[in-house]
Motif scaffolding. Structure first.
Motif, mmCIF file in Angstrom:
data_model
loop_
_atom_site.group_PDB
_atom_site.id
_atom_site.type_symbol
_atom_site.label_atom_id
_atom_site.label_comp_id
_atom_site.label_asym_id
_atom_site.label_seq_id
_atom_site.Cartn_x
_atom_site.Cartn_y
_atom_site.Cartn_z
ATOM 1 N N THR A 188 -23.746 32.236 -37.360
ATOM 2 C CA THR A 188 -23.775 32.423 -38.810
ATOM 3 C C THR A 188 -22.353 32.338 -39.350
ATOM 4 O OG1 THR A 188 -23.475 34.818 -38.689
ATOM 5 C CG2 THR A 188 -25.759 33.984 -38.553
ATOM 6 N N GLU A 189 -22.234 32.196 -40.662
ATOM 7 C CA GLU A 189 -20.894 32.165 -41.276
ATOM 8 C C GLU A 189 -20.184 33.505 -41.052
ATOM 9 O OE1 GLU A 189 -19.490 29.245 -42.645
ATOM 10 O OE2 GLU A 189 -21.286 28.529 -41.640
ATOM 11 N N GLN A 190 -20.917 34.604 -41.075
ATOM 12 C CA GLN A 190 -20.316 35.908 -40.810
ATOM 13 C C GLN A 190 -19.785 35.984 -39.373
ATOM 14 O OE1 GLN A 190 -22.908 39.368 -40.840
ATOM 15 N NE2 GLN A 190 -21.231 40.667 -41.568
ATOM 16 N N GLU A 191 -20.567 35.496 -38.418
ATOM 17 C CA GLU A 191 -20.121 35.493 -37.016
ATOM 18 C C GLU A 191 -18.885 34.612 -36.849
ATOM 19 O OE1 GLU A 191 -24.410 36.227 -34.762
ATOM 20 O OE2 GLU A 191 -23.796 34.181 -35.287
ATOM 21 N N LYS A 192 -18.870 33.465 -37.518
ATOM 22 C CA LYS A 192 -17.685 32.602 -37.468
ATOM 23 C C LYS A 192 -16.472 33.331 -38.048
ATOM 24 C CE LYS A 192 -20.277 28.285 -38.102
ATOM 25 N NZ LYS A 192 -20.535 27.195 -39.070
ATOM 26 N N MET A 193 -16.675 33.975 -39.187
ATOM 27 C CA MET A 193 -15.593 34.701 -39.852
ATOM 28 C C MET A 193 -14.989 35.753 -38.931
ATOM 29 S SD MET A 193 -15.837 37.003 -43.348
ATOM 30 C CE MET A 193 -16.636 38.420 -42.571
ATOM 31 N N LEU A 194 -15.852 36.548 -38.312
ATOM 32 C CA LEU A 194 -15.378 37.648 -37.476
ATOM 33 C C LEU A 194 -14.780 37.186 -36.141
ATOM 34 C CD1 LEU A 194 -18.228 40.199 -38.221
ATOM 35 C CD2 LEU A 194 -15.852 40.270 -39.050
ATOM 36 N N SER A 195 -15.102 35.957 -35.730
ATOM 37 C CA SER A 195 -14.551 35.444 -34.471
ATOM 38 C C SER A 195 -13.316 34.569 -34.688
ATOM 39 C CB SER A 195 -15.619 34.674 -33.693
ATOM 40 O OG SER A 195 -16.005 33.516 -34.407
ATOM 41 N N GLY A 196 -12.854 34.459 -35.948
ATOM 42 C CA GLY A 196 -11.637 33.706 -36.225
ATOM 43 C C GLY A 196 -11.831 32.217 -36.386
ATOM 44 N N GLU A 197 -13.083 31.768 -36.466
ATOM 45 C CA GLU A 197 -13.355 30.340 -36.655
ATOM 46 C C GLU A 197 -13.437 30.012 -38.142
ATOM 47 O OE1 GLU A 197 -16.567 28.775 -34.329
ATOM 48 O OE2 GLU A 197 -16.215 30.202 -32.703
ATOM 49 N N LEU A 198 -13.361 28.729 -38.462
ATOM 50 C CA LEU A 198 -13.523 28.289 -39.839
ATOM 51 C C LEU A 198 -14.916 28.657 -40.338
ATOM 52 C CD1 LEU A 198 -11.857 24.790 -39.527
ATOM 53 C CD2 LEU A 198 -10.959 26.732 -40.823
ATOM 54 N N TYR A 199 -14.985 29.150 -41.575
ATOM 55 C CA TYR A 199 -16.263 29.548 -42.152
ATOM 56 C C TYR A 199 -16.216 29.318 -43.662
ATOM 57 C CZ TYR A 199 -14.048 33.718 -44.045
ATOM 58 O OH TYR A 199 -13.240 34.559 -44.768
ATOM 59 N N TYR A 200 -17.383 29.328 -44.275
ATOM 60 C CA TYR A 200 -17.495 29.168 -45.721
ATOM 61 C C TYR A 200 -17.756 30.523 -46.372
ATOM 62 C CZ TYR A 200 -17.475 24.131 -45.178
ATOM 63 O OH TYR A 200 -17.091 22.852 -44.882
ATOM 64 N N PRO A 201 -16.796 31.060 -47.138
ATOM 65 C CA PRO A 201 -17.007 32.353 -47.780
ATOM 66 C C PRO A 201 -18.072 32.320 -48.863
ATOM 67 C CG PRO A 201 -14.942 31.373 -48.520
ATOM 68 C CD PRO A 201 -15.474 30.496 -47.436
ATOM 69 N N SER A 202 -18.475 31.137 -49.303
ATOM 70 C CA SER A 202 -19.523 31.015 -50.318
ATOM 71 C C SER A 202 -20.928 31.208 -49.751
ATOM 72 C CB SER A 202 -19.430 29.639 -50.993
ATOM 73 O OG SER A 202 -19.546 28.613 -50.017
ATOM 74 N N ASP A 203 -21.015 31.432 -48.435
ATOM 75 C CA ASP A 203 -22.297 31.698 -47.775
ATOM 76 C C ASP A 203 -23.031 32.835 -48.500
ATOM 77 O OD1 ASP A 203 -24.115 31.765 -45.293
ATOM 78 O OD2 ASP A 203 -23.293 33.808 -45.338
ATOM 79 N N LYS A 204 -24.352 32.722 -48.609
ATOM 80 C CA LYS A 204 -25.147 33.700 -49.367
ATOM 81 C C LYS A 204 -25.000 35.121 -48.831
ATOM 82 C CE LYS A 204 -28.651 30.587 -51.221
ATOM 83 N NZ LYS A 204 -30.068 30.235 -51.270
ATOM 84 N N LEU A 205 -25.044 35.277 -47.510
ATOM 85 C CA LEU A 205 -24.916 36.619 -46.940
ATOM 86 C C LEU A 205 -23.532 37.201 -47.222
ATOM 87 C CD1 LEU A 205 -25.820 39.046 -45.254
ATOM 88 C CD2 LEU A 205 -25.087 37.790 -43.206
ATOM 89 N N LEU A 206 -22.484 36.423 -46.993
ATOM 90 C CA LEU A 206 -21.128 36.916 -47.231
ATOM 91 C C LEU A 206 -20.918 37.248 -48.708
ATOM 92 C CD1 LEU A 206 -19.014 34.606 -44.898
ATOM 93 C CD2 LEU A 206 -19.742 36.966 -44.504
ATOM 94 N N THR A 207 -21.470 36.422 -49.585
ATOM 95 C CA THR A 207 -21.374 36.699 -51.018
ATOM 96 C C THR A 207 -22.080 38.007 -51.362
ATOM 97 O OG1 THR A 207 -21.237 34.326 -51.509
ATOM 98 C CG2 THR A 207 -21.891 35.779 -53.321
ATOM 99 N N ALA A 208 -23.251 38.233 -50.780
ATOM 100 C CA ALA A 208 -24.007 39.467 -51.026
ATOM 101 C C ALA A 208 -23.252 40.685 -50.484
ATOM 102 C CB ALA A 208 -25.390 39.374 -50.390
ATOM 103 N N LEU A 209 -22.635 40.545 -49.312
ATOM 104 C CA LEU A 209 -21.868 41.663 -48.733
ATOM 105 C C LEU A 209 -20.655 42.008 -49.599
ATOM 106 C CD1 LEU A 209 -22.002 40.747 -44.928
ATOM 107 C CD2 LEU A 209 -23.141 42.677 -46.067
#
Length: 195
Positions: free
Chosen positions: A2-23
């Motif tokens: 998921t984009e959240q898993e990518k974010m937390l593991s230091g990989e490139l991710y999209y912050p506009s992801d629905k879950l990340l936006t909701a969080l």
């Protein structure tokens, strides 16, 4: 991943992801409540922070206004204090040891962006964790950049821009921050005076 898993593991991710936006929206709502709570309501403010953060010590205090992205990626030890207008961008884990103090307008930023302008224009980003050891004091308007680790007993001078990691028992300052002096912890007594 998921984009959240990518974010937390230091990989490139999209912050506009629905879950990340909701969080982030959920975090903003909690911050609005915290920042609207009277400074004299210590117990209520402490409970709000313990709900917001990933983990805390028993005693912590943060002056309003305080801002962060997610809250759940922030972990503070015992007796944590942050003064007015602190900002912690916690797209990656931010960890503080015991007895850490942040002066007014400190910025701690795990989020960063690609250097390549075409890649950056896609909105993609990545994050690197930040760790501060025990007994760290960060001076006013200092900035701690992604991926930095500071050891125990580090003092960061006001206005410093910390772009790399430093070990224990040093005072750092400047832009980019460098060691100004070492701290000899053997000569500091309980009175605060040195011999």
């Amino acid at each position: 991943m998921t984009e959240q898993e990518k974010m937390l593991s230091g990989e490139l991710y999209y912050p506009s992801d629905k879950l990340l936006t909701a969080l982030r929206k959920q975090c903003r709502q909690q911050l609005d409540l915290l920042n609207a709570t009277c400074q004299t309501e210590h117990k209520k403010r402490s409970q709000l922070l313990k709900t917001l953060f990933g983990s805390t010590g028993k005693r912590l205090y943060i002056e309003s206004t305080f801002k962060c992205d997610y809250g759940e990626n922030i972990h503070v030890g015992e007796k944590f204090f942050a003064n007015f207008n602190c900002v912690i961008l916690d797209a990656a884990k931010v960890t503080f040891g015991d007895n850490c103090m942040l002066a007014p307008q400190v910025g701690i930023y795990t989020a960063t962006h690609p250097i390549d302008p075409i890649q950056r224009a896609t909105g993609i980003e990545f994050a690197k964790p930040i760790t501060l050891g025990d007994n760290c004091w960060v001076g006013g308007m200092a900035v701690i950049n992604p991926g930095v680790t500071l050891g125990n007993n580090v003092v960061v001078a006001s206005g410093a821009v910390v772009t790399k990691s430093f070990g224990d028992n040093v005072v750092i300052g400047g832009n980019p921050a460098r060691v100004i002096k070492s701290i000899d912890t053997r000569v500091v007594h309980t009175t605060g005076k040195t011999s």
